[in-house]
Design an enzyme around this catalytic site. Sequence first.
Site, PDB file in Angstrom:
ATOM      1  N   GLU A  19       0.821  -1.096   0.017  1.00 29.09           N
ATOM      2  CA  GLU A  19      -0.113  -0.123  -0.183  1.00 29.09           C
ATOM      3  C   GLU A  19       0.770   1.080  -0.085  1.00 29.09           C
ATOM      4  OE1 GLU A  19      -4.180  -1.419   2.018  1.00 29.09           O
ATOM      5  OE2 GLU A  19      -2.600  -1.001   3.468  1.00 29.09           O
ATOM      6  N   CYS A  61       3.448   8.586   1.112  1.00 28.36           N
ATOM      7  CA  CYS A  61       3.921   7.643   2.201  1.00 28.36           C
ATOM      8  C   CYS A  61       4.200   6.572   1.580  1.00 28.36           C
ATOM      9  CB  CYS A  61       2.931   7.619   3.271  1.00 28.36           C
ATOM     10  SG  CYS A  61       3.363   6.450   4.549  1.00 28.36           S
ATOM     11  N   CYS A 116       7.036  -6.804   7.023  1.00 28.76           N
ATOM     12  CA  CYS A 116       8.247  -6.360   7.858  1.00 28.76           C
ATOM     13  C   CYS A 116       8.642  -7.308   8.930  1.00 28.76           C
ATOM     14  CB  CYS A 116       7.809  -5.039   8.725  1.00 28.76           C
ATOM     15  SG  CYS A 116       9.229  -4.230   9.563  1.00 28.76           S
ATOM     16  N   CYS A 172       6.914  -5.185  15.530  1.00 26.79           N
ATOM     17  CA  CYS A 172       6.461  -4.223  16.463  1.00 26.79           C
ATOM     18  C   CYS A 172       4.967  -4.661  17.095  1.00 26.79           C
ATOM     19  CB  CYS A 172       6.523  -2.788  16.068  1.00 26.79           C
ATOM     20  SG  CYS A 172       8.224  -2.183  15.466  1.00 26.79           S
ATOM     21  N   CYS A 216       1.809  -2.744  15.325  1.00 27.02           N
ATOM     22  CA  CYS A 216       1.789  -2.513  13.739  1.00 27.02           C
ATOM     23  C   CYS A 216       1.210  -3.449  13.058  1.00 27.02           C
ATOM     24  CB  CYS A 216       3.147  -2.072  13.370  1.00 27.02           C
ATOM     25  SG  CYS A 216       3.236  -1.801  11.603  1.00 27.02           S
ATOM     26  N   GLU A 222      10.587  -1.944   6.905  1.00 23.65           N
ATOM     27  CA  GLU A 222      11.808  -1.227   7.592  1.00 23.65           C
ATOM     28  C   GLU A 222      12.882  -0.754   6.443  1.00 23.65           C
ATOM     29  OE1 GLU A 222      12.805   0.250  10.407  1.00 23.65           O
ATOM     30  OE2 GLU A 222      14.743   0.597   9.150  1.00 23.65           O
ATOM     31  N   LEU A 237      10.793   5.801  17.817  1.00 18.78           N
ATOM     32  CA  LEU A 237      11.646   5.614  19.305  1.00 18.78           C
ATOM     33  C   LEU A 237      10.422   5.043  20.079  1.00 18.78           C
ATOM     34  CD1 LEU A 237      14.209   6.261  20.790  1.00 18.78           C
ATOM     35  CD2 LEU A 237      12.986   8.162  21.787  1.00 18.78           C
ATOM     36  N   CYS A 256      -1.089   5.844  10.055  1.00 21.98           N
ATOM     37  CA  CYS A 256       0.034   5.175  10.535  1.00 21.98           C
ATOM     38  C   CYS A 256      -0.240   3.720  11.109  1.00 21.98           C
ATOM     39  CB  CYS A 256       0.709   6.027  11.472  1.00 21.98           C
ATOM     40  SG  CYS A 256       1.184   7.492  10.817  1.00 21.98           S
TER      41      CYS A 256
HETATM   42  N1  SAH Z   1       9.447   0.367   9.760  1.00 19.43           N
HETATM   43  C1  SAH Z   1       9.783   1.906   9.903  1.00 19.43           C
HETATM   44  C2  SAH Z   1       8.886   2.823   8.764  1.00 19.43           C
HETATM   45  C3  SAH Z   1       7.546   2.494   8.873  1.00 19.43           C
HETATM   46  S1  SAH Z   1       6.892   4.032   9.589  1.00 19.43           S
HETATM   47  C4  SAH Z   1       9.433   2.472  11.105  1.00 19.43           C
HETATM   48  O1  SAH Z   1       8.876   1.785  12.017  1.00 19.43           O
HETATM   49  O2  SAH Z   1       9.888   3.560  11.417  1.00 19.43           O
HETATM   50  C5  SAH Z   1       5.558   3.513  10.292  1.00 19.43           C
HETATM   51  C6  SAH Z   1       4.988   4.558  11.482  1.00 19.43           C
HETATM   52  O3  SAH Z   1       3.931   4.258  11.886  1.00 19.43           O
HETATM   53  C7  SAH Z   1       6.110   4.240  12.610  1.00 19.43           C
HETATM   54  O4  SAH Z   1       6.507   5.493  13.341  1.00 19.43           O
HETATM   55  C8  SAH Z   1       5.387   3.500  13.435  1.00 19.43           C
HETATM   56  O5  SAH Z   1       5.648   3.367  14.739  1.00 19.43           O
HETATM   57  C9  SAH Z   1       3.926   3.961  13.115  1.00 19.43           C
HETATM   58  N2  SAH Z   1       2.733   3.134  13.726  1.00 19.43           N
HETATM   59  C10 SAH Z   1       2.883   1.868  13.442  1.00 19.43           C
HETATM   60  N3  SAH Z   1       1.811   1.444  14.140  1.00 19.43           N
HETATM   61  C11 SAH Z   1       0.926   2.256  14.392  1.00 19.43           C
HETATM   62  C12 SAH Z   1      -0.228   2.472  15.014  1.00 19.43           C
HETATM   63  N4  SAH Z   1      -1.043   1.266  15.464  1.00 19.43           N
HETATM   64  N5  SAH Z   1      -0.704   3.708  15.141  1.00 19.43           N
HETATM   65  C13 SAH Z   1      -0.211   5.050  14.799  1.00 19.43           C
HETATM   66  N6  SAH Z   1       1.261   4.787  14.427  1.00 19.43           N
HETATM   67  C14 SAH Z   1       1.727   3.443  14.144  1.00 19.43           C
HETATM   68 FE1  SF4 Z   2       7.999  -2.768  10.858  1.00 21.40          FE
HETATM   69 FE2  SF4 Z   2       7.884   0.040  11.101  1.00 21.40          FE
HETATM   70 FE3  SF4 Z   2       5.825  -1.690  11.563  1.00 21.40          FE
HETATM   71 FE4  SF4 Z   2       7.778  -1.947  13.319  1.00 21.40          FE
HETATM   72  S1  SF4 Z   2       6.272   0.006  13.043  1.00 21.40           S
HETATM   73  S2  SF4 Z   2       6.767  -3.652  12.384  1.00 21.40           S
HETATM   74  S3  SF4 Z   2       9.406  -1.323  11.962  1.00 21.40           S
HETATM   75  S4  SF4 Z   2       6.728  -1.265   9.646  1.00 21.40           S
END
Ligand code: SAH
Ligand code: SF4
Length: 350
Positions: free
Chosen positions: A90, A103, A110, A114, A117, A163, A217, A335
């Site tokens: 996407e 984006c 991935c 996390c 996510c 990532e 972070l 996000c």
């Molecule tokens: N893998 C990289 C790039 C993807 S960014 C990274 O994690 O930085 C994806 C962004 O969306 C990250 O900042 C992540 O923390 C955020 N994200 C993931 N799950 C989310 C959620 N359920 N609600 C809001 N933000 C989320």
């Molecule tokens: Fe991967 Fe970023 Fe999602 Fe973490 S937040 S699982 S690093 S896409």
Amino acid sequence: MTNLTDLTFHELEALIVSLGEPPYRARQVWQWLWQKGCRDISEMTDVSKALRTRLAERATIAWPRVVRVRESGDGTVKFLLGLTDGEAVECVLIPEKDHYTACLSTQVGCAMGCGFCATGMLGFRRNMTPGEMLGQVLVARQYLLDRGEALSLRNLVFMGMGEPLLNYENLLKTLEALHHPQGLDFSSRRITVSTAGVKRHLLDLGKTGLCALAISLHAPTQEKREQIMPAAARLPLGELMEILRQYPLKSRESLTFEYLLLAGVNDADADARELVRLLSHVKAKVNLIVYNATPGLPFRQPRPERVLAFQNILKDKGIVATIRKSKGTDIAAACGQLRAEADCQAEGGA
Ligand code: SAH
Ligand code: SF4
């Protein structure tokens, strides 16, 4: 068959030379690919017929296939893109005051796992090629052109699925192609790469100067961070911060720290104070992200007053802290909500 959008400018030059043509012809082909959005080699009318024929024997121009477009009430557009091997990703277009931001995804799934996510829940399937990553920009730009949009695509954030630093070689090729003045011509200030932190590539990326950096972070201590981001165990917070202290920044540039607020997990005043301490030795700004609920995940969204209280603690200590406006939640484009595979299967496959 080579996909021309997978090639760096130098690789294209080498291909052209191997076909017995002078290297400067590469520039013409490059402009067709990236400035004119050409999708058919035979349409490159100022390239000799002979070269077009020989090129077409070796190469094609493959853009990702647009499987579905969904538009949110707030103007956010989500593309479900089918890749040549049947995988899907996407990509999201976000309207801002005077431009659009895209984006972009970098991997199918991935591996970082996390806990909050949707992409992480899919697990890792494969890396995207440079042509697939750039193809998202081509598709998004074409969509705006076709709609006669007045606002143009100006900013790119690598914050979609995957990532970026675990697909490092292809990411670099993509960034280089994006910068090419005869091509898409995006400046480094208009590109942000977001990473959860991958030790072996962080500093190298900084040295290229090709983009701004955002670090996911999400917690102020190693213990909390590992709880929600298991991959954080591979790069302890102390070490991450040490690397970031050495990270080369341009003048007036700072590092962006993304901090996802999860109710009762990392959103207490004490967490905010700990965060202030952690960031005291780096040039940092903080982007607070309110958790977007994802079905099946055990987290809750903090209340607005908690988010503001958290932000105020940072601000009082002189840290620039913004709250990310969540867009496209109604179409699961916000996000952490990107999970193309499930969507795609529901539609009978890409
Ligand atoms: N893998 C990289 C790039 C993807 S960014 C990274 O994690 O930085 C994806 C962004 O969306 C990250 O900042 C992540 O923390 C955020 N994200 C993931 N799950 C989310 C959620 N359920 N609600 C809001 N933000 C989320
Ligand atoms: Fe991967 Fe970023 Fe999602 Fe973490 S937040 S699982 S690093 S896409």
